[in-house]
Each structure stands twice: as C-alpha cells, then as structure tokens.
Design a protein around this motif. Structure first.
Motif, mmCIF file in Angstrom:
data_model
loop_
_atom_site.group_PDB
_atom_site.id
_atom_site.type_symbol
_atom_site.label_atom_id
_atom_site.label_comp_id
_atom_site.label_asym_id
_atom_site.label_seq_id
_atom_site.Cartn_x
_atom_site.Cartn_y
_atom_site.Cartn_z
ATOM 1 N N MET A 113 -9.762 5.115 6.241
ATOM 2 C CA MET A 113 -9.551 3.973 5.108
ATOM 3 C C MET A 113 -9.195 2.656 6.017
ATOM 4 O O MET A 113 -9.537 1.865 5.579
ATOM 5 C CB MET A 113 -8.390 4.200 4.262
ATOM 6 N N ALA A 148 -7.673 0.974 -3.671
ATOM 7 C CA ALA A 148 -7.554 2.217 -4.138
ATOM 8 C C ALA A 148 -6.132 2.739 -4.281
ATOM 9 O O ALA A 148 -5.454 3.272 -5.135
ATOM 10 C CB ALA A 148 -8.338 3.372 -3.949
ATOM 11 N N TRP A 149 -5.294 1.925 -3.010
ATOM 12 C CA TRP A 149 -3.997 2.686 -2.752
ATOM 13 C C TRP A 149 -2.891 1.635 -2.822
ATOM 14 O O TRP A 149 -1.880 1.872 -2.494
ATOM 15 C CB TRP A 149 -3.945 3.237 -1.190
ATOM 16 N N ARG A 150 -3.266 0.378 -3.427
ATOM 17 C CA ARG A 150 -2.110 -0.750 -3.204
ATOM 18 C C ARG A 150 -1.975 -1.363 -4.561
ATOM 19 O O ARG A 150 -2.872 -1.263 -5.650
ATOM 20 C CB ARG A 150 -2.544 -1.528 -2.347
ATOM 21 N N THR A 197 -2.624 13.040 1.470
ATOM 22 C CA THR A 197 -3.696 12.212 2.364
ATOM 23 C C THR A 197 -3.542 12.705 3.681
ATOM 24 O O THR A 197 -2.451 12.510 4.210
ATOM 25 C CB THR A 197 -3.580 10.731 1.825
ATOM 26 N N LEU A 234 -8.676 -0.439 0.480
ATOM 27 C CA LEU A 234 -7.381 0.009 0.316
ATOM 28 C C LEU A 234 -7.067 -0.299 -1.243
ATOM 29 O O LEU A 234 -5.874 -0.046 -1.447
ATOM 30 C CB LEU A 234 -6.545 -0.963 1.249
ATOM 31 N N VAL A 255 -6.594 8.449 6.318
ATOM 32 C CA VAL A 255 -5.867 7.443 6.357
ATOM 33 C C VAL A 255 -6.431 6.405 7.527
ATOM 34 O O VAL A 255 -6.947 5.314 7.443
ATOM 35 C CB VAL A 255 -4.371 7.344 6.661
ATOM 36 N N THR A 286 0.890 -1.088 -0.011
ATOM 37 C CA THR A 286 0.050 -0.008 -0.034
ATOM 38 C C THR A 286 0.738 1.113 0.028
ATOM 39 O O THR A 286 1.883 1.336 0.659
ATOM 40 C CB THR A 286 -1.032 0.083 1.252
ATOM 41 N N THR A 287 0.663 2.278 -0.703
ATOM 42 C CA THR A 287 1.103 3.511 -0.826
ATOM 43 C C THR A 287 0.097 4.708 -0.620
ATOM 44 O O THR A 287 -0.864 4.653 -1.700
ATOM 45 C CB THR A 287 1.822 3.631 -2.066
ATOM 46 N N VAL A 288 0.123 5.534 0.295
ATOM 47 C CA VAL A 288 -0.699 6.325 1.042
ATOM 48 C C VAL A 288 -0.271 7.486 -0.206
ATOM 49 O O VAL A 288 0.570 7.973 -0.287
ATOM 50 C CB VAL A 288 -0.654 6.742 2.237
ATOM 51 N N PRO A 289 -1.448 8.044 -1.118
ATOM 52 C CA PRO A 289 -1.072 8.997 -1.882
ATOM 53 C C PRO A 289 -0.891 10.559 -1.065
ATOM 54 O O PRO A 289 -1.039 10.673 -0.043
ATOM 55 C CB PRO A 289 -2.468 9.607 -2.555
#
Length: 99
Positions: free
Chosen positions: A23, A78-80, A15, A76, A20, A9-12
């Motif tokens: 999520m 959406a972020w990974r 954010t 998640l 976070v 996972t990479t948090v944009p």
C-alpha cells in the motif's frame, strides 16, 4: 484553489506487513503522479503520537469536486479519514508577487 488536507491513516486490524508495504509503495507512486500533474504540492508530517500515521498535504484543484477525485485516486484513501480546509490567499502572503 489550494486545499490543506489532514490525512489520518488507520491500518485495519489483521493487515500483514507485506500488505502495508505494498500500500505504501502504491501510495508513493500515485503521489508522484499527482505531483507531476500539479495536484499535490507539498506533504508534511506533523508531530505524531506513538503509533499515529498522519500526513498534512497541500493540494491544488479547480474545485472541491476535482479535489475529491484526486483524493479518491490515492490508494491509502481506503484506510484513512481526511479533514479538508479550502485555502484562500492572504493579502500579506510573502510568497505572492507584489500587486
């Protein structure tokens, strides 16, 4: 079928901590639902580099299409990025009943 899924996972950038936290709450709730449905069997946290957010998951699905639907239902996603490995039983698996 069982699948090992490596989820990174990479948090944009930009954010907020509240986003976070929200999520993570939604992911935990969905994971509990998938566990109750029999799709999510186990989760592990591998050794992590500083700042890395990574999970290994053992999932059960009828096929790759069902697994895709399961993974797509997780917030998640959406972020990974994911690496999926289909697993087949090993004849010497100590966790399987004798044949």
């Amino acid at each position: 079928m069982e699948f090992l899924v490596d989820m990174v996972t990479t948090v944009p950038e930009g954010t907020s901590e509240d986003e976070v936290a929200d999520m993570r709450r939604r992911e935990a709730a969905r994971s509990a639902e998938l566990t109750a449905q029999g799709n999510l069997l186990r989760l592990w946290r591998p050794p992590l580099a500083p700042g890395e957010w990574r999970t290994w998951g053992l999932f059960r699905a009828d096929d790759a299409d069902e697994l895709e639907r399961v993974l797509a239902s997780m917030p998640l996603r959406a972020w990974r990025r994911e690496t999926i490995t289909p697993l087949t039983p090993h004849p010497n698996d100590p966790g399987q009943p004798s044949r």
